[in-house]
Motif scaffolding. Structure first.
Motif: not given
Length: 252
Positions: A9-16, A23-32
């Motif tokens: 599967i393709k999974l997008n996520y954000t860990g808090k 502390f982790d995310t697959t969202d580039e803009e959010l990471a920046k």
């Protein structure tokens, strides 16, 4: 169709953390935005095999039975996240063992090849926690299941990206055989050398392949680029040697 173990599967996520700090995310803009962007990282979603341990246990378990397009949030205890904190990895040492003498709680240090965080300073004694910064933490994951991968080439590309950070290699598949074409320089890439057997093993187990061929591919363009890189490295080494000789001349 419900997600099952073994599905790609393709999974997008954000860990808090529980306090909301990401502390982790697959969202580039959010990471920046959160100042956790890794220029070497791949963003836009990870390809994972459900049940194969590609994600932490609590999230992996939560994926089963969900539908494509599902968005959800889950709170995960340390036992099913990054593990509990191990007291044996918390050590007190003399401040003289640390290179940086401006020691304070929260300082990242390295001792005997191990990385840790200073948790306490009393006099000339320093307590260093060598646990992962995520150990012992309850975490929250927000995620979306983007798609199930059906095409064999997509599955292979996804695993290669997950383990090596490399995308867009040329791939051919037919009759249970996968051919992965790689540039010559990749044969010396440490991450590739460590990952290629694991990628092959999971393709055998989860994608039904019976043979994986890894083929070095040479083209006039890639060969010219390789030569240019070698010449550039050689020039840099010569310049460094020259500077070293000049600096070593005795003063008059």
């Amino acid at each position: 169709m419900a997600i099952q173990k073994g599905d790609f599967i393709k999974l997008n996520y954000t860990g808090k953390f529980e306090d909301g700090k990401i502390f982790d995310t697959t969202d580039e803009e959010l990471a920046k935005k959160e100042e956790i962007f890794n220029p070497r990282g791949l963003y836009g979603g990870d390809v994972v095999i459900v049940g194969a341990g590609h994600t932490i246990e609590g999230l992996d378990e939560d994926l089963e039975g969900k539908e494509v397009g599902h968005s959800g949030s889950i709170v995960i205890s340390p036992e099913k996240a990054f593990g509990p904190s191990n007291s044996k990895l918390i050590e007190t040492v003399s401040i003289t063992k640390l290179q940086d003498r401006n020691v304070h709680p929260g300082l990242a240090v390295e001792l005997d090849g191990r990385k840790g965080i200073v948790s306490r300073v009393i006099g000339r004694r320093v307590t260093v926690d060598f646990n992962s910064p995520l150990a012992g933490k309850t975490v929250v994951y927000e995620y979306t299941i983007e798609k199930i991968l059906e095409a064999d080439t997509e599955k292979i590309q996804g695993l290669l990206a997950l383990y090596t950070g490399i995308r867009d290699l040329e791939i051919e598949t037919a009759d249970g055989v996968a051919k992965i074409y790689i540039p010559t320089g990749l044969t010396f890439n440490q991450r590739w050398l460590m990952a290629k057997n694991r990628v092959a093993s999971e393709l055998f187990k989860y994608a039904g392949f019976t043979e994986i061929q890894i083929i070095e591919k040479l083209t006039a363009e890639s060969e010219a680029q390789e030569i240019a890189e070698i010449e550039s490295r050689a020039k840099a080494e010569l310049e460094a040697d020259s500077e070293g000789e000049e600096s070593s001349e005795p003063e008059i």
